[in-house]
Design an enzyme around this catalytic site. Structure first.
Site, PDB file in Angstrom:
ATOM      1  N   GLY A 106       3.127   1.453  -3.070  1.00  0.00           N
ATOM      2  CA  GLY A 106       2.256   1.602  -4.244  1.00  0.00           C
ATOM      3  C   GLY A 106       1.795   3.044  -4.369  1.00  0.00           C
ATOM      4  O   GLY A 106       1.837   3.648  -5.451  1.00  0.00           O
TER       5      GLY A 106
ATOM      6  N   ARG B 141     -10.590  -0.798  10.541  1.00  0.00           N
ATOM      7  CA  ARG B 141     -10.179   0.595  10.784  1.00  0.00           C
ATOM      8  C   ARG B 141     -10.722   1.011  12.150  1.00  0.00           C
ATOM      9  O   ARG B 141     -11.809   0.616  12.553  1.00  0.00           O
ATOM     10  CB  ARG B 141     -10.662   1.512   9.666  1.00  0.00           C
ATOM     11  CG  ARG B 141      -9.755   1.364   8.456  1.00  0.00           C
ATOM     12  CD  ARG B 141      -9.932   2.442   7.443  1.00  0.00           C
ATOM     13  NE  ARG B 141     -10.837   2.049   6.396  1.00  0.00           N
ATOM     14  CZ  ARG B 141     -11.060   2.765   5.295  1.00  0.00           C
ATOM     15  NH1 ARG B 141     -10.443   3.902   5.118  1.00  0.00           N
ATOM     16  NH2 ARG B 141     -11.899   2.341   4.374  1.00  0.00           N
TER      17      ARG B 141
ATOM     18  N   TYR C   9       0.843  -1.207   0.000  1.00  0.00           N
ATOM     19  CA  TYR C   9       0.000   0.000   0.000  1.00  0.00           C
ATOM     20  C   TYR C   9       0.876   1.254   0.000  1.00  0.00           C
ATOM     21  O   TYR C   9       0.752   2.107  -0.886  1.00  0.00           O
ATOM     22  CB  TYR C   9      -0.901  -0.035   1.234  1.00  0.00           C
ATOM     23  CG  TYR C   9      -1.889   1.110   1.341  1.00  0.00           C
ATOM     24  CD1 TYR C   9      -2.996   1.178   0.499  1.00  0.00           C
ATOM     25  CD2 TYR C   9      -1.716   2.111   2.293  1.00  0.00           C
ATOM     26  CE1 TYR C   9      -3.912   2.226   0.604  1.00  0.00           C
ATOM     27  CE2 TYR C   9      -2.625   3.151   2.408  1.00  0.00           C
ATOM     28  CZ  TYR C   9      -3.721   3.209   1.569  1.00  0.00           C
ATOM     29  OH  TYR C   9      -4.621   4.245   1.676  1.00  0.00           O
TER      30      TYR C   9
HETATM   31  N1  NAD Z   1     -10.441   6.581   4.364  1.00  0.00           N
HETATM   32  C1  NAD Z   1      -9.263   6.994   4.719  1.00  0.00           C
HETATM   33  O1  NAD Z   1      -9.044   7.308   5.887  1.00  0.00           O
HETATM   34  C2  NAD Z   1      -8.144   7.134   3.710  1.00  0.00           C
HETATM   35  C3  NAD Z   1      -6.905   7.600   4.163  1.00  0.00           C
HETATM   36  C4  NAD Z   1      -5.883   7.746   3.247  1.00  0.00           C
HETATM   37  C5  NAD Z   1      -6.082   7.463   1.912  1.00  0.00           C
HETATM   38  N2  NAD Z   1      -7.301   7.017   1.498  1.00  0.00           N
HETATM   39  C6  NAD Z   1      -7.435   6.700   0.072  1.00  0.00           C
HETATM   40  O2  NAD Z   1      -8.695   7.118  -0.410  1.00  0.00           O
HETATM   41  C7  NAD Z   1      -9.176   6.182  -1.369  1.00  0.00           C
HETATM   42  C8  NAD Z   1     -10.571   5.711  -0.975  1.00  0.00           C
HETATM   43  O3  NAD Z   1     -10.494   5.083   0.298  1.00  0.00           O
HETATM   44  P1  NAD Z   1     -11.787   4.555   1.066  1.00  0.00           P
HETATM   45  O4  NAD Z   1     -11.554   4.770   2.499  1.00  0.00           O
HETATM   46  O5  NAD Z   1     -12.996   5.086   0.453  1.00  0.00           O
HETATM   47  O6  NAD Z   1     -11.644   2.987   0.795  1.00  0.00           O
HETATM   48  P2  NAD Z   1     -12.718   1.952   0.213  1.00  0.00           P
HETATM   49  O7  NAD Z   1     -12.074   0.603   0.289  1.00  0.00           O
HETATM   50  O8  NAD Z   1     -14.031   2.130   0.862  1.00  0.00           O
HETATM   51  O9  NAD Z   1     -12.846   2.417  -1.296  1.00  0.00           O
HETATM   52  C9  NAD Z   1     -11.991   1.999  -2.311  1.00  0.00           C
HETATM   53  C10 NAD Z   1     -12.848   1.690  -3.526  1.00  0.00           C
HETATM   54  O10 NAD Z   1     -11.995   1.296  -4.625  1.00  0.00           O
HETATM   55  C11 NAD Z   1     -12.529   0.130  -5.227  1.00  0.00           C
HETATM   56  N3  NAD Z   1     -11.413  -0.582  -5.875  1.00  0.00           N
HETATM   57  C12 NAD Z   1     -10.371  -1.211  -5.274  1.00  0.00           C
HETATM   58  N4  NAD Z   1      -9.534  -1.706  -6.202  1.00  0.00           N
HETATM   59  C13 NAD Z   1     -10.046  -1.364  -7.419  1.00  0.00           C
HETATM   60  C14 NAD Z   1      -9.647  -1.581  -8.743  1.00  0.00           C
HETATM   61  N5  NAD Z   1      -8.523  -2.257  -9.044  1.00  0.00           N
HETATM   62  N6  NAD Z   1     -10.432  -1.098  -9.749  1.00  0.00           N
HETATM   63  C15 NAD Z   1     -11.568  -0.434  -9.477  1.00  0.00           C
HETATM   64  N7  NAD Z   1     -12.014  -0.192  -8.220  1.00  0.00           N
HETATM   65  C16 NAD Z   1     -11.240  -0.651  -7.203  1.00  0.00           C
HETATM   66  C17 NAD Z   1     -13.179  -0.630  -4.098  1.00  0.00           C
HETATM   67  O11 NAD Z   1     -14.135  -1.580  -4.530  1.00  0.00           O
HETATM   68  C18 NAD Z   1     -13.798   0.512  -3.294  1.00  0.00           C
HETATM   69  O12 NAD Z   1     -15.074   0.832  -3.767  1.00  0.00           O
HETATM   70  C19 NAD Z   1      -8.154   5.069  -1.463  1.00  0.00           C
HETATM   71  O13 NAD Z   1      -7.326   5.292  -2.575  1.00  0.00           O
HETATM   72  C20 NAD Z   1      -7.374   5.206  -0.186  1.00  0.00           C
HETATM   73  O14 NAD Z   1      -6.056   4.764  -0.326  1.00  0.00           O
HETATM   74  C21 NAD Z   1      -8.332   6.831   2.363  1.00  0.00           C
END
Ligand code: NAD
Length: 330
Positions: free
Chosen positions: A163, A201, A160
């Site tokens: 990446g 989380r 992660y």
């Molecule tokens: N929520 C947080 O606190 C947080 C913190 C830092 C970064 N982020 C980043 O924000 C983004 C969203 O996070 P989130 O909390 O909503 O997570 P989440 O897991 O709820 O959402 C991620 C979404 O991406 C989709 N997905 C995963 N791999 C995929 C692929 N190869 N092709 C198409 N869709 C794909 C999943 O099905 C999901 O709907 C992510 O990139 C995450 O790294 C989130």
């Protein structure tokens, strides 16, 4: 006078309604972003492979004729016409991103290449959802964007962290090499309704455990600190960043600088849910950062952005969401 818009450039310059692609749009943050963009009057295309996202998260948007969904994995190329791209697709919690670490790296790296290639082809502006994890286990507190981080490149979180770091590299190389309009947001811990209930989380974990009367699992002695940003504040930061001047590429930290120990959060959740749950201490997982706190002075200055929602207020809304989910599953 009737104005005709016969080129895409004209559409971008004169039309307020934009065509916006949200990858990972059925996830926690993505679904809130789609909702906000639709409320702002835009045409939204949600792309998701539903690995961690669900149709339930976007069910309430399906009747909106400005909303479309495509099941697609961003590790494969995509050909669509849009004005802006928010690249959020990637599993975000350790349980999910460690389930298939190779696919996690592919999603960040191949996914970024595919979405940047698309943005280049159609001259779209593109924002990357990066993460505070690029700072790893930081030696500097709070973390400024200029800090390069301390990441273990071969640990179990590397799929992660590295990446996402490589995705940032690709964004800046596409800008330098192809003059792409890029934006990079470094997101710190965000919480709110539509978080996955079992993704480990900390906020969702504690709330679900407390509502079910189960023990609240605290890793280590609970003195490690985290900052917690409510989802509406974060989405507002995304919109401001995307709308900012082209020179403002980021990376920009977006998060809530208020710092709480994990033990404080556990106690708050127990009190707010009137739960009889007891706290249970377990060993710390490897590479778990001891402290994580954003410095958001850049976002305050350049985006005129700040957090508005206090932890208690955000927790109240999140607890209400999980309460409803748990009672409808009983
Ligand atoms: N929520 C947080 O606190 C947080 C913190 C830092 C970064 N982020 C980043 O924000 C983004 C969203 O996070 P989130 O909390 O909503 O997570 P989440 O897991 O709820 O959402 C991620 C979404 O991406 C989709 N997905 C995963 N791999 C995929 C692929 N190869 N092709 C198409 N869709 C794909 C999943 O099905 C999901 O709907 C992510 O990139 C995450 O790294 C989130």
């Amino acid at each position: 006078m009737l104005t005709t818009f016969n080129t895409r450039k004209n559409m971008q310059d004169y039309s307020i309604k934009k065509r916006v692609l949200v990858t990972g749009g059925a996830g926690f943050l993505g679904s809130h972003l789609c909702e906000r963009l639709l409320n702002d009057g835009h045409d939204v295309l949600c792309i998701d492979n539903f690995f961690t996202g669900t149709k339930d998260n976007i069910l309430h948007l399906l009747d909106n004729h400005n909303f479309e969904v495509i099941r697609h994995d961003i590790t494969f190329p995509l050909y669509v016409e849009v004005d802006e791209i928010y690249n959020l697709a990637c599993p975000a919690s350790p349980i999910h991103y460690q389930f298939d670490p190779v696919q996690t790296t592919k999603t960040s790296v191949h996914g970024a290449i595919n979405m940047l290639g698309l943005a280049k082809r159609i001259h779209a502006k593109i924002m990357q959802a990066s993460t505070s994890e690029v700072y790893g286990d930081p030696e500097v507190h709070p973390q400024l964007e200029s800090y390069w981080g301390k990441v273990n490149p071969i640990g179990s979180r590397a799929c992660y962290d590295e990446g996402k770091r490589c995705a940032e590299t690709l964004f800046f190389d596409y800008k330098r090499q192809h003059n792409l309009k890029i934006k990079v947001a470094r997101i710190f811990n965000t919480y709110g309704p539509r978080m996955h209930p079992n993704d480990g989380r900390v906020v969702s974990n504690f709330i679900v455990q407390a509502l079910k009367g189960n023990s609240i699992t605290v890793y280590g002695n609970g003195s490690q600190t985290r900052s917690f940003c409510y989802v509406d504040d974060l989405i507002d930061g995304f919109i401001r960043l995307m709308g900012s001047a082209d020179e403002l590429t980021g990376p920009v930290n977006l998060g809530n600088p208020g710092e709480f120990t994990i033990l404080e959060l556990a106690e708050k959740v127990i009190a707010m849910t009137n739960s009889s749950s007891k706290i249970e201490f377990k060993p710390l997982p490897s590479d778990d950062p001891k402290q994580r706190q954003p410095n958001i002075s850049l976002a305050k200055k350049d985006l005129n952005w700040d957090v508005k929602i206090k932890l208690e207020e955000g927790l109240e809304k999140t607890i209400a969401y999980f309460q409803k989910m748990i009672s409808s599953n009983q």
